[in-house]
Design an enzyme around this catalytic site. Sequence first.
Site, mmCIF file in Angstrom:
data_model
loop_
_atom_site.group_PDB
_atom_site.id
_atom_site.type_symbol
_atom_site.label_atom_id
_atom_site.label_comp_id
_atom_site.label_asym_id
_atom_site.label_seq_id
_atom_site.Cartn_x
_atom_site.Cartn_y
_atom_site.Cartn_z
ATOM 1 N N ARG A 120 -4.923 -14.917 0.334
ATOM 2 C CA ARG A 120 -6.312 -15.358 0.205
ATOM 3 C C ARG A 120 -6.558 -15.714 -1.253
ATOM 4 N NH1 ARG A 120 -6.174 -16.035 4.780
ATOM 5 N NH2 ARG A 120 -7.549 -15.318 6.470
ATOM 6 N N HIS A 150 -4.969 -24.880 2.608
ATOM 7 C CA HIS A 150 -4.944 -23.766 3.553
ATOM 8 C C HIS A 150 -4.302 -24.222 4.863
ATOM 9 C CE1 HIS A 150 -7.109 -19.741 4.512
ATOM 10 N NE2 HIS A 150 -5.961 -19.816 5.149
ATOM 11 N N GLU A 156 -13.062 -21.721 -0.909
ATOM 12 C CA GLU A 156 -12.749 -22.795 0.043
ATOM 13 C C GLU A 156 -14.008 -23.222 0.802
ATOM 14 O OE1 GLU A 156 -9.667 -21.397 2.589
ATOM 15 O OE2 GLU A 156 -8.204 -21.194 0.980
ATOM 16 N N ARG A 187 0.833 -1.208 0.000
ATOM 17 C CA ARG A 187 0.000 0.000 0.000
ATOM 18 C C ARG A 187 0.867 1.257 0.000
ATOM 19 N NH1 ARG A 187 -4.091 -1.309 4.848
ATOM 20 N NH2 ARG A 187 -2.170 -2.276 5.572
#
Length: 371
Positions: free
Chosen positions: A290, A337, A319, A233
């Site tokens: 993610r 995961h 998922e 960012r």
Amino acid sequence: MQCNDTGYIIFISFPVKTLTLTTQPNKGLSMANEKNNNNNNNNVEQSTKSNNLPKVFIHGPPQFSIVLQPNPSQNFHILNPSSLPSLHEFISLNPHQASSISAILCTTLYPVNADVIRLLPSLRLICASSAGTNHIDLSECRRRGIKVTSAGNLFSEEVADMAVALLIDVSRKISTADRFLRRQVQNQFATWDFPLGSKLTGKKIGIVGMGRIGLEVAKRLEAFNCMISYNSRNKKPLLSYPFYSSVLELATNNNVLILCCDLNDQTKYIVNKEVILALGKGGIIVNVGRGALIDEKELLKCLIEGEIGGAGLDVFENEPNVPKEFFSLDNVVLSPHAAILTSDTFMSICQLVEQNLEAFFSNKPLITPVI
């Protein structure tokens, strides 16, 4: 009575002593009854006390309760220590108790959206067992004044380990080699058509998200003399790594992309077809962030058509469902995961959740607050 030699019968009389029986109390039985009564009283007292404590609900699969089971507390009471029944079933069976739930513990596969939150009028705290909180409706929590905690940086090292492991596996084709060898054993190595991998040393690595996990990944890859650059960012003034303001520019200048950032409205599908193609035919993508950071359909298409070298994926968009097309690809390494799943993290997250609960119900600052 006795018979003598003459044949006469002689009666012999003995004095009879009256025997008086006195009943004595059974000391052992009395003590046992007293102990049982005390236990019953204690149980009633404990049950009454538990009913008066703030209620906490475990919102996750049954195995979740084994990992995330806070010790008995004087400040709160766990309603479903076994993670059963499910939240919706519990609410339908116990509407009165459900309306008094003050806190819930949740895992990533069990969302806490606005609909769930509305069912819990007394909810004041949500403890997530993950670093990410995209499965929680933070806007609704802010509106309701509900506090949210996460795992913070607890899993950073484990996730970084997994990122590097997936990268090594994909680039050196370790899982592919394992499958190849198992198939060839019966044929006594009749043919050797195993595809060659590539070395990791000296590779140009682009890290998306230079938070704690990204920093841990970079630290590990420096040992391989990799050239690190990043997108985040904001530019980190204390880092010497080159910074790229866009993921497309980062991909254009690197051989590998490793995704470590959060999922939000700005980062969804941050890796699209254009970014994938910019990596080139030998490029590799590793995702430990993610699933929805990548456009999965475009990634699959590029992998099948050879537009990218490979991928290491620990997370997926929907998922626990994983596109079956991935399973037949030798240039993909899949993990369910599982980056955080170690015995060490299980103990650590249980302690952290317990600390957050104790802090909240003692009116102390939360350990890992999100909001």
